[in-house]
Design an enzyme around this catalytic site. Structure first.
Site, PDB file in Angstrom:
ATOM      1  N   CYS A  15      -1.860   9.640   2.157  1.00  0.00           N
ATOM      2  CA  CYS A  15      -1.526   9.000   0.992  1.00  0.00           C
ATOM      3  C   CYS A  15      -2.298   9.425  -0.227  1.00  0.00           C
ATOM      4  O   CYS A  15      -1.978   9.181  -1.105  1.00  0.00           O
ATOM      5  CB  CYS A  15      -1.248   7.406   1.179  1.00  0.00           C
ATOM      6  SG  CYS A  15      -3.149   6.723   1.803  1.00  0.00           S
ATOM      7  N   GLU A  27       0.854  -1.134   0.034  1.00  0.00           N
ATOM      8  CA  GLU A  27       0.042   0.053   0.041  1.00  0.00           C
ATOM      9  C   GLU A  27       0.986   1.226   0.026  1.00  0.00           C
ATOM     10  O   GLU A  27       1.663   1.555   1.121  1.00  0.00           O
ATOM     11  CB  GLU A  27      -0.888   0.084   1.403  1.00  0.00           C
ATOM     12  CG  GLU A  27      -1.920  -1.102   1.460  1.00  0.00           C
ATOM     13  CD  GLU A  27      -3.153  -1.065   0.454  1.00  0.00           C
ATOM     14  OE1 GLU A  27      -3.273   0.162  -0.258  1.00  0.00           O
ATOM     15  OE2 GLU A  27      -3.820  -2.101   0.017  1.00  0.00           O
TER      16      GLU A  27
HETATM   17  P1  NAD Z   1       8.305   4.629   5.134  1.00  0.00           P
HETATM   18  O1  NAD Z   1       8.333   3.871   3.598  1.00  0.00           O
HETATM   19  O2  NAD Z   1       9.286   5.584   5.489  1.00  0.00           O
HETATM   20  O3  NAD Z   1       8.075   3.746   6.357  1.00  0.00           O
HETATM   21  C1  NAD Z   1       6.958   2.736   6.302  1.00  0.00           C
HETATM   22  C2  NAD Z   1       7.608   1.576   7.329  1.00  0.00           C
HETATM   23  O4  NAD Z   1       8.573   0.837   6.893  1.00  0.00           O
HETATM   24  C3  NAD Z   1       7.944   2.204   8.630  1.00  0.00           C
HETATM   25  O5  NAD Z   1       7.413   1.041   9.583  1.00  0.00           O
HETATM   26  C4  NAD Z   1       9.578   1.940   8.507  1.00  0.00           C
HETATM   27  O6  NAD Z   1      10.141   1.700  10.135  1.00  0.00           O
HETATM   28  C5  NAD Z   1      10.006   1.013   7.638  1.00  0.00           C
HETATM   29  N1  NAD Z   1      11.072   1.347   7.043  1.00  0.00           N
HETATM   30  C6  NAD Z   1      11.482   2.621   6.709  1.00  0.00           C
HETATM   31  N2  NAD Z   1      12.565   2.513   5.835  1.00  0.00           N
HETATM   32  C7  NAD Z   1      12.886   1.237   5.772  1.00  0.00           C
HETATM   33  C8  NAD Z   1      13.904   0.381   4.978  1.00  0.00           C
HETATM   34  N3  NAD Z   1      14.894   1.216   4.567  1.00  0.00           N
HETATM   35  N4  NAD Z   1      13.904  -1.166   5.239  1.00  0.00           N
HETATM   36  C9  NAD Z   1      13.151  -1.560   5.757  1.00  0.00           C
HETATM   37  N5  NAD Z   1      11.890  -0.841   6.416  1.00  0.00           N
HETATM   38  C10 NAD Z   1      11.834   0.342   6.315  1.00  0.00           C
HETATM   39  O7  NAD Z   1       6.796   5.443   4.947  1.00  0.00           O
HETATM   40  P2  NAD Z   1       6.287   6.586   5.795  1.00  0.00           P
HETATM   41  O8  NAD Z   1       7.205   7.494   5.775  1.00  0.00           O
HETATM   42  O9  NAD Z   1       6.153   6.168   7.343  1.00  0.00           O
HETATM   43  O10 NAD Z   1       4.727   6.770   5.377  1.00  0.00           O
HETATM   44  C11 NAD Z   1       4.535   7.739   4.266  1.00  0.00           C
HETATM   45  C12 NAD Z   1       4.667   6.814   3.061  1.00  0.00           C
HETATM   46  O11 NAD Z   1       3.681   6.014   3.057  1.00  0.00           O
HETATM   47  C13 NAD Z   1       4.015   8.152   1.789  1.00  0.00           C
HETATM   48  O12 NAD Z   1       4.778   7.736   0.626  1.00  0.00           O
HETATM   49  C14 NAD Z   1       2.481   7.640   1.853  1.00  0.00           C
HETATM   50  O13 NAD Z   1       2.235   8.063   0.701  1.00  0.00           O
HETATM   51  C15 NAD Z   1       2.496   6.293   1.981  1.00  0.00           C
HETATM   52  N6  NAD Z   1       1.450   5.634   2.591  1.00  0.00           N
HETATM   53  C16 NAD Z   1       0.567   4.804   1.800  1.00  0.00           C
HETATM   54  C17 NAD Z   1      -0.578   4.475   2.233  1.00  0.00           C
HETATM   55  C18 NAD Z   1      -1.655   3.481   1.569  1.00  0.00           C
HETATM   56  O14 NAD Z   1      -2.505   3.070   2.170  1.00  0.00           O
HETATM   57  N7  NAD Z   1      -1.506   3.271   0.224  1.00  0.00           N
HETATM   58  C19 NAD Z   1      -1.204   4.887   3.587  1.00  0.00           C
HETATM   59  C20 NAD Z   1      -0.211   5.820   4.307  1.00  0.00           C
HETATM   60  C21 NAD Z   1       0.778   6.271   3.764  1.00  0.00           C
END
Ligand code: NAD
Length: 448
Positions: A242, A208
């Site tokens: 998002c 997602e």
């Molecule tokens: P992120 O990708 O930075 O982090 C998400 C999760 O991944 C966190 O639990 C984090 O600890 C982990 N993570 C971060 N970097 C990682 C790595 N290198 N390796 C493994 N795990 C890692 O996202 P965010 O900043 O928390 O959220 C914002 C993003 O999420 C935006 O792009 C937004 O559009 C998207 N989002 C999508 C939805 C949806 O339902 N489609 C909903 C909310 C947010």
């Protein structure tokens, strides 16, 4: 997480296959009771993480989760029963059905922006399908992540649901285990990393993700309606959503009027709304990213939402998902040129059309692929559990919410049984004779 705990989760997921649906409904009931009893704790945790107003948390997190729980509790009994399906005449004597089995142990990795909803909604679907679960909530919302851990430890045994706190190191540690499904919500870049991990172990996954969700405002649109809804989409969670509108394409003939009216609408809301009661940008990193993006021009303390006129898509605001309270606005002369701009970007998670003309709307729906669509509507499609929620391509793979979530976390097992006429398929077995060839032709005549 130790291997011992993982093995316990695995064993429990096997035992869950023999549990009654009533047992699963009881787990949902316990979740519902806990959330209702601890609502203030949830509101305060999210508030302490990024100043999110109680109203926003109550509406966009707690209400959505409670709706999902109610819907699952009401419908789960009918979803878990075997689905009898037709059998083609060529398989005469057989009966066919689909059985919805659990997948096993699910890893849910959730982001910070709706820290409660985006961890708990997938959990509801996963346990309803009979799975055991590990949740890795975001490190950027420590209070809410801790609360999720407390909630799960009070409701579930650790061999049923286990919450692991930490940052990307923790995610990487967890990804060493052979989960049966990984459900990731977050950025497209990290989604790609998760997909690579899963591919190496052939673990199915749901992504997602995010991206640049466009809005088109056509000449026929109700401008004031578009303004209030776009403003809300960018105001909610400080634009860190998002499905928030990312950029706005407005027909040249109404662009000036749109901008003037938007500015005055935004100003009138700012005057009425206590600035203490809006969500903050989640971290210093994100704040400086947004400052750079807006060349320091947007005063985040002065105004809640701002639209910025730009001439073309070379502007830095058009490079990546903004994920904040500003949006660029670009004029267009005809719908085809607006479509061309959008098609330069990967398929968005959401696409918004403001128009009163059905022909325009249909043309845009057919021209622009996206995860979901709002017509004269912004962001609320995700609040309807009768609709699948998910992206396509760079904005995600797979879908959930309501029954779609139950299916995402279920293995749909094909079962066929020869009920009578045990000899009916003998014609297919060796030795292959001329007579069998003739019989096959007759069969094909009736079936193909
Ligand atoms: P992120 O990708 O930075 O982090 C998400 C999760 O991944 C966190 O639990 C984090 O600890 C982990 N993570 C971060 N970097 C990682 C790595 N290198 N390796 C493994 N795990 C890692 O996202 P965010 O900043 O928390 O959220 C914002 C993003 O999420 C935006 O792009 C937004 O559009 C998207 N989002 C999508 C939805 C949806 O339902 N489609 C909903 C909310 C947010």
């Amino acid at each position: 997480m130790t291997l011992k705990i993982f093995n316990q989760l695995k064993l429990k997921s096997f035992q869950n296959r023999f549990e009654s649906v009533q047992n699963r409904i009881q787990k949902l009931q316990k979740m519902q009771n806990w959330i209702k009893k601890n609502e203030l704790l949830i509101l305060e945790s999210v508030h302490s993480d990024f100043n999110k107003p109680h109203f926003e948390t109550a509406m966009s997190e707690i209400m959505i989760v409670l709706n999902e729980l109610k819907y699952f509790k009401t419908n789960l009994k009918s979803w878990v029963i075997d689905q009898i399906v037709s059998t083609p005449i060529s398989l005469f004597g057989h009966k066919s059905k689909i059985r919805y089995e659990n997948k096993g142990v699910i890893l849910i990795i959730s982001p910070w922006n709706y820290p409660f909803q985006l961890a708990i909604n997938p959990l509801i679907a996963a346990i309803s399908a009979g799975n055991t679960v590990v949740i890795k909530p975001s490190e950027l919302t420590p209070a809410t992540s801790l609360l999720i851990q407390k909630m799960c430890s009070e409701i579930f045994e650790t061999n049923d649901v286990n919450v692991e706190l930490g940052d990307k190191e923790k995610t990487n540690e967890l990804l060493d285990y052979q989960f049966d499904h990984v459900f990731f919500t977050g950025s497209t870049n990290v989604g790609r990393i998760i997909a690579v991990h899963c591919a190496q172990k052939l673990i199915p996954y749901t992504l997602e993700l995010g991206g640049k969700s466009p809005v088109i405002i056509t000449e026929s649109a109700d401008i004031d309606d578009a303004i209030s809804k776009i403003h809300w989409g960018k105001y909610l969670n400080r634009g860190q959503t998002c499905v928030a509108p990312d950029y706005v394409l407005v027909h040249d003939s109404i662009q000036a009027e749109f901008q003037t009216r938007f500015n005055s609408y935004s100003k009138s809301i700012d005057q009425k709304q206590n600035p203490e009661k809006i969500s903050q940008i989640i971290s210093r990193n994100h704040q400086s990213r947004l400052d750079d993006l807006n060349s320091g021009q947007f005063d985040f303390k002065k105004s809640a939402v701002e639209l910025i006129q730009i001439k073309n898509i070379d502007h830095p605001l058009m490079a990546d998902e903004i994920f904040g309270p500003t949006s660029p606005v670009i004029g267009y002369s005809d719908l085809k040129s607006a479509v061309e701009i959008i098609l330069k970007y990967p398929d968005p998670l959401a696409f918004y059309i403001f128009s009163k003309n059905n022909a325009e709307t249909e043309f845009l729906l057919k021209s622009i692929p996206s995860g979901g669509v709002g017509i004269n509507s912004v962001s609320v499609h995700l609040a309807n559990h009768h609709l699948p929620f998910g992206g396509r391509g760079n904005s995600g793979q797979g879908r959930y919410h309501g029954h779609f979530g139950f299916l995402e976390f279920s293995h749909q097992r094909a079962i066929i049984e020869q009920k009578f006429l045990n000899q009916s398929l003998q014609i297919l077995f060796p030795p292959y004779t001329e007579l069998k060839m003739k019989l096959l032709k007759i069969l094909r005549y009736f079936t193909n």
